[in-house]
Motif scaffolding. Sequence first.
Motif, PDB file in Angstrom:
ATOM      1  N   SER A 191       4.702   8.386   8.623  1.00 51.66           N
ATOM      2  CA  SER A 191       5.756   9.238   8.102  1.00 51.66           C
ATOM      3  C   SER A 191       6.894   9.405   9.113  1.00 51.66           C
ATOM      4  O   SER A 191       8.076   9.326   8.766  1.00 51.66           O
ATOM      5  N   GLU A 192       6.538   9.588  10.394  1.00 52.44           N
ATOM      6  CA  GLU A 192       7.553   9.746  11.443  1.00 52.44           C
ATOM      7  C   GLU A 192       8.449   8.509  11.594  1.00 52.44           C
ATOM      8  O   GLU A 192       9.599   8.616  11.998  1.00 52.44           O
ATOM      9  N   ASP A 194       5.423   3.188   5.067  1.00 54.49           N
ATOM     10  CA  ASP A 194       4.312   3.446   4.161  1.00 54.49           C
ATOM     11  C   ASP A 194       3.003   3.072   4.838  1.00 54.49           C
ATOM     12  O   ASP A 194       2.935   2.094   5.589  1.00 54.49           O
ATOM     13  N   LEU A 195       1.974   3.853   4.567  1.00 58.56           N
ATOM     14  CA  LEU A 195       0.612   3.478   4.961  1.00 58.56           C
ATOM     15  C   LEU A 195      -0.257   3.692   3.733  1.00 58.56           C
ATOM     16  O   LEU A 195      -0.500   4.833   3.331  1.00 58.56           O
ATOM     17  N   ASN A 234       8.848   0.123  -2.929  1.00 57.22           N
ATOM     18  CA  ASN A 234       9.519   1.156  -2.136  1.00 57.22           C
ATOM     19  C   ASN A 234      10.599   0.567  -1.240  1.00 57.22           C
ATOM     20  O   ASN A 234      11.650   1.173  -1.045  1.00 57.22           O
ATOM     21  N   MET A 235      10.334  -0.630  -0.695  1.00 57.28           N
ATOM     22  CA  MET A 235      11.349  -1.291   0.140  1.00 57.28           C
ATOM     23  C   MET A 235      12.595  -1.572  -0.688  1.00 57.28           C
ATOM     24  O   MET A 235      13.719  -1.334  -0.253  1.00 57.28           O
ATOM     25  N   GLY A 274       7.857   5.521   3.226  1.00 60.92           N
ATOM     26  CA  GLY A 274       7.481   6.606   4.135  1.00 60.92           C
ATOM     27  C   GLY A 274       7.686   7.978   3.544  1.00 60.92           C
ATOM     28  O   GLY A 274       7.589   8.987   4.233  1.00 60.92           O
ATOM     29  N   LYS A 275       7.962   8.037   2.247  1.00 57.20           N
ATOM     30  CA  LYS A 275       8.250   9.336   1.654  1.00 57.20           C
ATOM     31  C   LYS A 275       7.260   9.736   0.574  1.00 57.20           C
ATOM     32  O   LYS A 275       7.404  10.782  -0.045  1.00 57.20           O
TER      33      LYS A 275
END
Lengths: 431, 431
Positions: free
Chosen positions: A120-121, A125-126, A320-321, A327-328
Amino acid sequence: MEMISIGLLGLGTVGTGVVKIIENHQDKLMHQVGCPVQIKKVLVKDINKQRAVDINVNLLTTDAEEIINDADIDVVIEVMGGVEETRDYLLKALRNRKHVVTANKDLMALYGSELLTTASENGCDLFYEASVAGGIPILRSLVDGLASDRITKMMGIVNGTTNFILTKMSKQGSAYEEVLKEAQQLGYAEADPTSDVEGLDAARKMAILSTLGFSMKIDLDDVKVKGITSITEEDLGYGKKLGYTMKLIGIAHREGEKVEVSVQPTLLSESHPLASVNDEYNAVYVYGEAVGETMFYGPGAGSLPTATAIVSDLVGVMKNMRLGVNGKSAVTPQYEKILKEPSEIYSKYFLRLHVKDEVGVFATITSIFSEHHVSFEKILQLPVKEKGLAEIVLVTHQAALQDYEDILVKLRDLQAVKEIKSSYRVEGSSK
Amino acid sequence: MEMISIGLLGLGTVGTGVVKIIENHQDKLMHQVGCPVQIKKVLVKDINKQRAVDINVNLLTTDAEEIINDADIDVVIEVMGGVEETRDYLLKALRNRKHVVTANKDLMALYGSELLTTASENGCDLFYEASVAGGIPILRSLVDGLASDRITKMMGIVNGTTNFILTKMSKQGSAYEEVLKEAQQLGYAEADPTSDVEGLDAARKMAILSTLGFSMKIDLDDVKVKGITSITEEDLGYGKKLGYTMKLIGIAHREGEKVEVSVQPTLLSESHPLASVNDEYNAVYVYGEAVGETMFYGPGAGSLPTATAIVSDLVGVMKNMRLGVNGKSAVTPQYEKILKEPSEIYSKYFLRLHVKDEVGVFATITSIFSEHHVSFEKILQLPVKEKGLAEIVLVTHQAALQDYEDILVKLRDLQAVKEIKSSYRVEGSSK
């Protein structure tokens, strides 16, 4: 984007499956993502090993840094397993702003929180759908599909090896040791089956599931674990007579603000949706306050099912990319973890005892239960082969774990009790 | 965003459920979306009617335009049902750049494509998870969870009313008409049950499911439909003896580039995961080339389960609003629709005939099958009460539908065949 580049850490059976799916479904991926997807580098232990998949040997490397530090690589897929070293690699990859997809339940159960925060920082994405019940999109269903509901109970058959063993024991009436050997020969159990049969693998998955389902940071240590190694044919036989099927069940239960999470052999009422989940299959039963009972069923492991989950996560990352929103999507736990005390954990129990066949023994035993306000749904006294002994089989009504454990201590101290043969949690009603 | 405002079209049982969930889960929604959610206006038929939910009467309106044209309303939730008028409302709402969440399977099966295109053109989301199997997040699982796989078969128990009726008939050995009455009394079947018992409701859901699962625009007219009204206790009894359970199954099957979609009573092998889906529950079985067998189980209808799906879709819309990516998640069908010809649709069949009990009849009948290259998995000849008649029950091996239909025509023409009592598709192997 002209092309999305993948770095693959590991090329075992699952890694091979990932390579195959990306190659075979290139047109579907292209349609969904809008650009081609290539595997740019693959970390292996031995470059010259024979492989089950046709892969350009120039893509292989034995140096993880070549992947983690490659500026062209957008997404790192981790299927190498292991914990400490793997954690370092993934933290570095995330800090280098690479998205990560992992199938590693051990890692996620231990360091999931740290990895998700780092992701997230760094605007990454994970995703880790494949870490629980490989072929079942259960994590997405918890996060998105049941987003508006309050989940109060999850019960999972989340380990294929133990479900295979218990199904065989039940159908064939065979002993544990015998079926374990069969499972090892068929490749359903590993040479060292400890992690599966002792319930540790299932516990890791329950930690991940309950963290998401309850929006509460549940650690592996919070999960009480008991494995299947001491289950006998007799127990399965008694279970069957009473209308129960033995399953290794992960239970995560929330009442008010408090939760319990455990993995243990459980006698499950035959009418429960999980009771007909057999062989190496997995299933997760979810109870939501609004939705009621739902269940998600599918293969829990296997090269291609797990690889499917990984590539579906990869598609999620790539979508998402395209939208610029990596990451959101992670939602941090909303609630403080409060674990139930043993006096707050309620369940029914099955207990089988060998006692001296003397006048008054039955009364002494039942009086111990009533002192602790535990009553019976069913109680049977049966003769056993050994002279002078009788067998008592009972199923309690709902009882606090604390009371039940106190009762067991007292029973063990009784002269008249020769042996506590077995004790299991019970879910659902008997016949 | 300071606040997200909802317009609700309809306040029946599902609408009431939506209001309750949004009120009760305000903190969870807030946590996920980052701002409060309010219901700003609700379209009703009668403002003064007594309601099962406490709602400010000033929010109610009988004029849909007040919602559709309200610039403050971000999302329109449609739970009013109906097709033509509702379509107009939603098209207008989308053109006014309002996102739409709907539970309307009739609408989506008929005008889904038009509505989705309009949504996309206006940068709006249109989500419809609740339109298929209310409490089961199956559409998301198809689109996201199995994104990387190639789905080749979907089988669904997607109508709760008929599953309730068939389960009762099977367990009680009662006749269809009797159980239908019971279902109507219990509220599981409507006063006019046609849409359910004739399979039309299931057909609409299969059109939606197969469009998504196969990425191919399947219209309602493409779905062959047969209902459950002519199923008898005898058929269930024979099925049971052979190891089958009768279910109303929607089948969508892809082979190569060609597909078939149908809804019909089907004798399902008892070992099939769908066979133990009972009562009013729904389930969708999905076979993917890589993942293998998966199944999604849950309540198919009901106020709260359906409302859960709607509010989960609403959360999806709101997350997209926060990220500024609405209207970009729909993927248009990738493939041209090519339907299989009857000569390309393969299945096993169960057939029950009454024939004259004369020498040579059995041979005549079996020779008709062999002329069409259809062989038997099982064939039984049994006496019947009526004098001079015999009953033949048979299960074929895989046969082309064209051949099977030709055989039925020939059997009907035979002097020796008194009546074709019943004929069903069969899935899985008999005992």
